[in-house]
Design an enzyme around this catalytic site. Structure first.
Site, PDB file in Angstrom:
ATOM      1  N   ASP A 304      -0.913  -1.314  -2.603  1.00 24.36           N
ATOM      2  CA  ASP A 304       0.100  -1.228  -3.644  1.00 24.36           C
ATOM      3  C   ASP A 304       0.524   0.243  -3.724  1.00 24.36           C
ATOM      4  O   ASP A 304      -0.047   1.113  -3.052  1.00 24.36           O
ATOM      5  CB  ASP A 304      -0.410  -1.766  -4.980  1.00 24.36           C
ATOM      6  CG  ASP A 304       0.751  -2.192  -5.882  1.00 24.36           C
ATOM      7  OD1 ASP A 304       1.900  -1.758  -5.633  1.00 24.36           O
ATOM      8  OD2 ASP A 304       0.532  -2.955  -6.839  1.00 24.36           O
TER       9      ASP A 304
HETATM   10  C1  BGC Z   1       3.653  -3.041  -8.126  1.00 27.97           C
HETATM   11  C2  BGC Z   1       3.938  -3.922  -6.941  1.00 27.97           C
HETATM   12  C3  BGC Z   1       5.255  -3.553  -6.316  1.00 27.97           C
HETATM   13  C4  BGC Z   1       5.224  -2.093  -5.941  1.00 27.97           C
HETATM   14  C5  BGC Z   1       6.481  -1.600  -5.249  1.00 27.97           C
HETATM   15  C6  BGC Z   1       3.836  -1.579  -7.810  1.00 27.97           C
HETATM   16  O1  BGC Z   1       3.792  -0.820  -8.970  1.00 27.97           O
HETATM   17  O2  BGC Z   1       2.335  -3.278  -8.572  1.00 27.97           O
HETATM   18  O3  BGC Z   1       3.925  -5.266  -7.339  1.00 27.97           O
HETATM   19  O4  BGC Z   1       5.503  -4.369  -5.208  1.00 27.97           O
HETATM   20  O5  BGC Z   1       5.035  -1.336  -7.119  1.00 27.97           O
HETATM   21  O6  BGC Z   1       7.560  -1.544  -6.101  1.00 27.97           O
END
Ligand code: BGC
Length: 762
Positions: A304
């Protein structure tokens, strides 16, 4: 074959490489040929890559922030102007870009990668297309309320069509985290509290995004996230520690991921949280044992946003280098945004702390999915300006958004059949902070939708009325702040009206990532408005705006009708009007329990009995109950009304006992005893009465959505497969234990029509 976009010597160097895709292997099946082509191609390419280029294939970055047309969805971390990013792409340090969109912008990036980097390896363009792209569909939790996985498949397909038309070929969705705690703001992104519902929606969404052929120009790679148990954060606090048993993890949190992978998902995103002391992003138990050894997953795992770097803050890694080696060695293939892999992996290989072979394995997985997306055949296949201009926002997709919207609305209460309203109603007051606004229709994670293109409540309702002048619209209160004179104005409007539609709830900014709430009630100024309107004596129909279950005991007691209208996206106003005026008879059911009080959270239907189960009607102190509030939900999982009524009779089991290799037929008669055609979600729950580990009081085993004309009956049949009655036993193996089971069939998790059967030992 790759389309030449400018000539350079690198293309010539690569020409023999790309030709391998067309190589044919005599004497083997087409699938084997394709696989050999793929493996040969990847081996060949890998053999030409420097260690730095390999590491570059494992490094993903956000689009340059100047390209965003919305508030950042992530913390701003090392933002780079486009030109600097281009230099990195030229140097082979970037595998892909995320959350940028539009054919022109992405084509420009791809041209740099293909024409100006040494090996010309195409970029992959990812994005968070969570519930629609430009056309916004209901938030995923709302859509789960439809209990129609096929609907989710269709909206995912449409979202993929729009997103790919804007150049995106990789989706950071579906979110398949089971969420049992409504305080967790990201409950809005998943399919709620139940493992079966989550698994079916996970599969459906993967099928929708990826379609039948991943290499087609209108399909995109799916990424079930966040692996794993992100929704089990203690106290519903986003990013918080997860401390659960391996059994709970396997029984309740992992199956939707397995379902998504079995449906072909090619990527997985690791979670921010730790589980039992080990952050998920560097957990070999999750990333190696479960994903690879047990599930045979052949795709890649992406972190993530910065979750590899955050290993330091977790207190799991001493510094950035340590975090990098822990993550890579645990099986994390790709780093999102932190730049850790680019910054440290080459050195770590030289120091012997990371094996190059482990990097090769990760690169292979990434190249495999770039290959399967068809990017090596034509890196520009997703960039068709004409498609972008004509397909996005086209009528069939918009119509689907409206249908998905109305199928997601749950009717919780309808005293005296106040709903549906007649379209020729003389005077209708629409009151509340959500009565006429465009900022809270699409919901969180709708970063590509445009608020001004979405239909608000006032417009949707007015356009359904016979006489548009019969609608009075008054705000009455802000979402969290009172408006001077707002209540007086609202009461004046109500006094002229026959009925009040009261649009209250939580705003879009109160739900989603980093939007945990300790108190999941409706903000006080709105409740003061509601109470003042109640005193006016007019019937009140609540149009609840919410991204999670809310604690609404006062409304449950005092409103005449309640519709859960969530954040429904582009067509929200029309979808709500369709239900309010009866053009669509509500059929959705709650995918998450509504508590009576925030302090009950986490509250979910498939809990354990305990040694001292509460019996609500008996005043017995020494029971699992609260002294200051009920232990029962306000509205249970699976609950939802219709404008007609359904009756369940004649529950029959085909046998009183079955062997472990036999399935059990269950039938029930469903009758529409009301006066309208309606759809009912017929739900089948099972309770395993005695187990070598304790079993939940009920588990959803199956459901069917059935449409019935008034006065009609139908026999609904289910087959219970004994394998599905199994669980993770004391030795942590899946087992199906003989014994007595109870079956319940009905319209919610509190269905009381039951019967018993025995699963024999042989
Ligand atoms: C989230 C993800 C997301 C990523 C990219 C993160 O903060 O937990 O679900 O895909 O950001 O935007």
């Amino acid at each position: 074959m790759m389309k030449a976009q400018g000539s350079n010597a690198i293309k010539l160097l690569l020409a023999p490489l790309f030709a391998v895709t067309a190589f044919s292997f005599i004497g083997s099946s087409a699938a084997e040929d394709a696989m050999k082509n793929e493996d040969t191609f990847i081996d060949n390419l890998l053999g030409r890559m420097t260690l730095e280029e390999k590491v570059g294939q494992l490094s993903l970055y956000a689009t340059s922030f100047e390209a965003l047309n919305h508030d950042p969805v992530n913390p701003v971390f090392k933002p780079k102007p486009a030109e600097e990013r281009f230099d990195e792409i030229r140097a082979g340090k970037v595998t892909g870009i995320f959350n940028g969109f539009g054919v022109d912008l992405l084509r420009r990036n791809q041209e740099v990668a293909v024409n100006e980097s040494r090996l010309g390896i195409p970029l992959i363009f990812g994005a968070d297309v969570i519930h629609g792209f430009r056309t916004v569909f209901p938030v995923p939790l709302a859509e789960a309320a439809s209990f129609e996985p096929s609907l989710a498949e269709r909206t995912a397909r449409a979202a993929a069509q729009e997103a790919t038309a804007a150049g995106i070929s990789w989706n950071f969705a579906p979110m398949v985290d089971v969420s049992r705690d409504a305080r967790w703001g990201r409950s809005v992104e998943g399919a709620g509290e139940d493992v079966l519902l989550n698994s079916l929606f996970a599969s459906a969404r993967v099928r929708g995004f990826q379609g039948a052929d991943l290499s087609s120009f209108d399909t995109m790679l799916a990424t079930p996230k966040h692996f794993a148990a992100y929704g089990a954060a203690i106290a519903g606090l986003d990013y918080n520690t997860v401390d659960i048993s391996e059994r709970t993890l396997r029984q309740h949190y992992l199956p939707p991921f397995k379902a998504a992978i079995d449906s072909g998902a090619g990527a997985i995103m690791s979670a921010f949280n730790e589980i039992n002391g080990v952050p998920a992003t560097a957990d070999p138990f999750l990333l190696k044992q479960i994903l690879r050894d047990e599930w045979d997953f052949d795709g890649f795992v992406v972190s993530d946003f910065n979750s590899d770097l955050e290993l330091v803050a977790h207190g799991f890694a001493a510094d950035e280098e340590d975090a990098t080696s822990l993550a890579l060695n645990a099986g994390l293939d790709m780093s999102m945004q932190s730049g850790l892999y680019n910054d440290h992996l080459v050195d770590l290989v030289r120091q012997g702390r990371v094996q190059e072979s482990q990097i090769d394995t990760a690169v292979r997985r990434v190249l495999r999915y770039k290959f399967r997306l068809g990017l090596f055949d034509d890196p520009f296949r997703y960039f068709d300006k004409k498609r972008e201009e004509t397909l996005i926002g086209s009528q069939p997709i918009v119509d689907l958004a409206r249908d998905a919207g109305r199928r997601s609305i749950v009717l919780l209460k309808n005293q005296g059949n106040v709903l549906p309203l007649a379209k020729d109603i003389k005077r209708l007051a629409l009151i509340g902070p959500f009565a006429r606004e465009n900022e809270h229709l699409n919901g969180p994670w709708s970063i590509f939708g445009r608020n001004d293109e979405s239909v608000n409540l006032a417009d949707g309702i007015r356009s359904a009325l016979m006489s548009p002048d019969s609608l009075i619209v008054v705000k009455g209160s802000g979402i969290e702040k009172a408006i001077d004179g707002g209540i007086d104005e609202a009461i004046a409007a109500a006094s002229q009206a026959d009925i009040v539609l009261l649009a209250v709830g939580e705003g879009q900014h109160m739900s989603g990532e980093a939007k945990s709430r300790a108190d999941i009630t409706i903000p006080k100024p709105q409740m003061e408005l509601a109470k003042a309107l109640k005193a006016s004596g007019k019937p009140i129909v609540v149009l609840l705006r919410n991204g999670r279950p809310l604690a609404i005991p006062w409304l449950a007691d005092n409103a005449d009708a309640i519709l859960v209208t969530w954040f429904l996206g582009s067509q929200m106003g029309h979808a709500v009007a369709d239900v309010v005026f009866g053009d669509y008879n509500p059929s959705a059911k709650l995918p998450m329990t509504f508590p009576t009080a925030s302090g009950q959270c986490p509250i979910y239907y498939n809990r354990k009995n305990t040694g001292r189960p509460d019996v609500p009607e008996r005043a017995d102190r020494f029971k699992a109950r609260y002294i200051d509030t009920s232990s029962q939900p306000q509205y249970p999982f699976g609950y939802g009304l219709s404008y007609t009524q359904f009756n369940y009779t004649d529950l029959r089991l085909d046998a009183a006992d079955i062997a472990h290799d036999q399935s059990l037929g269950v039938s029930v008669t469903l009758t529409n005893i009301g006066d309208r055609t309606g759809e009912e979600v017929v739900q089948l729950y099972v309770r395993d009465l005695v187990g070598s580990v304790t079993r939940p009081i009920r588990e959803l085993q199956a459901f069917q959505k059935v449409s019935l004309a008034p006065g009609k009956s139908r026999t609904i049949r289910f087959d219970i497969d004994p394998h599905a009655l199994g669980f993770w036993g004391p030795d942590m193996t899946w087992r199906v234990e003989p014994g007595r089971f109870e079956v319940f069939v009905g319209g919610s998790s509190e269905a009381d029509l039951g019967a018993q059967f025995v699963l024999r030992g042989e």
